[in-house]
Design an enzyme around this catalytic site. Structure first.
Site, PDB file in Angstrom:
ATOM      1  N   GLU A  45       0.840  -1.207   0.000  1.00 44.94           N
ATOM      2  CA  GLU A  45       0.000   0.000   0.000  1.00 44.94           C
ATOM      3  C   GLU A  45       0.871   1.252   0.000  1.00 44.94           C
ATOM      4  OE1 GLU A  45      -2.341   2.571   3.314  1.00 44.94           O
ATOM      5  OE2 GLU A  45      -2.105   0.419   3.642  1.00 44.94           O
ATOM      6  N   ASP A  49       0.837   3.847  -3.269  1.00 46.50           N
ATOM      7  CA  ASP A  49       0.441   5.246  -3.151  1.00 46.50           C
ATOM      8  C   ASP A  49       1.427   6.137  -3.900  1.00 46.50           C
ATOM      9  OD1 ASP A  49      -1.026   7.516  -1.882  1.00 46.50           O
ATOM     10  OD2 ASP A  49       0.871   7.787  -0.831  1.00 46.50           O
ATOM     11  N   ASP A 118      -6.981   1.194   0.303  1.00 48.30           N
ATOM     12  CA  ASP A 118      -5.672   0.601   0.601  1.00 48.30           C
ATOM     13  C   ASP A 118      -5.404  -0.603  -0.297  1.00 48.30           C
ATOM     14  OD1 ASP A 118      -5.423   2.485   2.576  1.00 48.30           O
ATOM     15  OD2 ASP A 118      -5.783   1.092   4.232  1.00 48.30           O
ATOM     16  N   GLU A 121      -4.364   0.515  -3.773  1.00 48.30           N
ATOM     17  CA  GLU A 121      -2.972   0.967  -3.789  1.00 48.30           C
ATOM     18  C   GLU A 121      -2.010  -0.224  -3.734  1.00 48.30           C
ATOM     19  OE1 GLU A 121      -3.683   5.303  -1.598  1.00 48.30           O
ATOM     20  OE2 GLU A 121      -2.974   3.588  -0.434  1.00 48.30           O
TER      21      GLU A 121
END
Length: 227
Positions: A45, A49, A118, A121
């Site tokens: 995650e 991102d 999450d 990502e």
């Protein structure tokens, strides 16, 4: 390593077939079910991102070469925020293949914005590690689709615009009042009114309080524009 039929279907939906299926399995593993032998998706995650941010920043700069940093920043924020990632996750039915512990399953984890965002990502990071930046970029641009072309409208902060409109006419800032909160604790729905000092108001409804406030502000802006 073999993967389940559900994960094979998910690969089809995101448009990437993994040469390292273990990356996809890890991306789908929430911390609520992780163990000493089963890593969760939190590190993925974190990486995803950053990959998403790079791809979106590149796309925005390429699409509008005359835009200033002040114009690009709100567009960028609208495209990478958790709610947008969760929307994309819903479109590819990520929740259906997310591996959760019993407590998260019982409290509607497959529908939670934070878990879906999450997870999306983490998938981005898994694709990046499996196929490189080109594969991750292709998937992101495909899944984010027309969000890139309509981002100017999505990036408008209706609450800020409404406040500026009110203050420009000598009014105090708008007030936001929760009219109703329905649904179970794990999936509430908020109905909120945005009210001006002159008595005009409009309502918005959403699963997140902040989103409902924005919807109410947008509706009220439309109302005062037409009056």
């Amino acid at each position: 390593m073999k993967i389940s039929a559900e994960l094979r279907g998910f690969q089809d939906r995101i448009g990437h077939v993994f040469t390292r299926p273990d990356l996809l399995i890890r991306a789908m593993t929430h911390s609520s079910i992780a163990s000493a032998t089963r890593a969760d998706n939190q590190r993925l995650e974190f990486l995803g991102d950053r990959v998403l941010g790079l791809v979106i920043a590149e796309a925005l700069m390429g699409d509008d070469r005359a835009a200033t940093e002040g114009q690009l920043a709100p567009r960028f924020n609208a495209l990478v925020r958790k709610e947008t990632c969760a929307d994309v996750a819903r479109e590819v039915e990520l929740g259906a293949v997310l591996k959760l512990g019993r407590s998260e399953q019982m409290t509607g984890g497959r529908r939670k914005i934070a878990l879906l965002g999450d997870g999306m990502e983490a998938v981005i990071a898994a694709v990046y590690l499996d196929g490189g930046l080109s594969a991750a970029r292709d998937m992101i641009l495909r899944l984010w689709g027309d969000r890139l072309s309509r981002v100017e409208a999505d990036a408008r902060d209706a609450k800020t615009t409404l406040q500026e409109w009110a203050q420009g006419r000598g009014m105090p800032p708008p007030r936001y009042v929760v009219l109703d909160r329905s649904g179970p604790d794990h999936a509430p729905v908020f109905r909120i009114a945005a009210r001006l000092d002159d008595g005009r108001q409009a309502e918005g409804e959403a699963k997140a309080k902040r989103t409902a406030e924005q919807a109410a502000a947008k509706a009220l802006l439309e109302k005062v524009s037409n009056d």
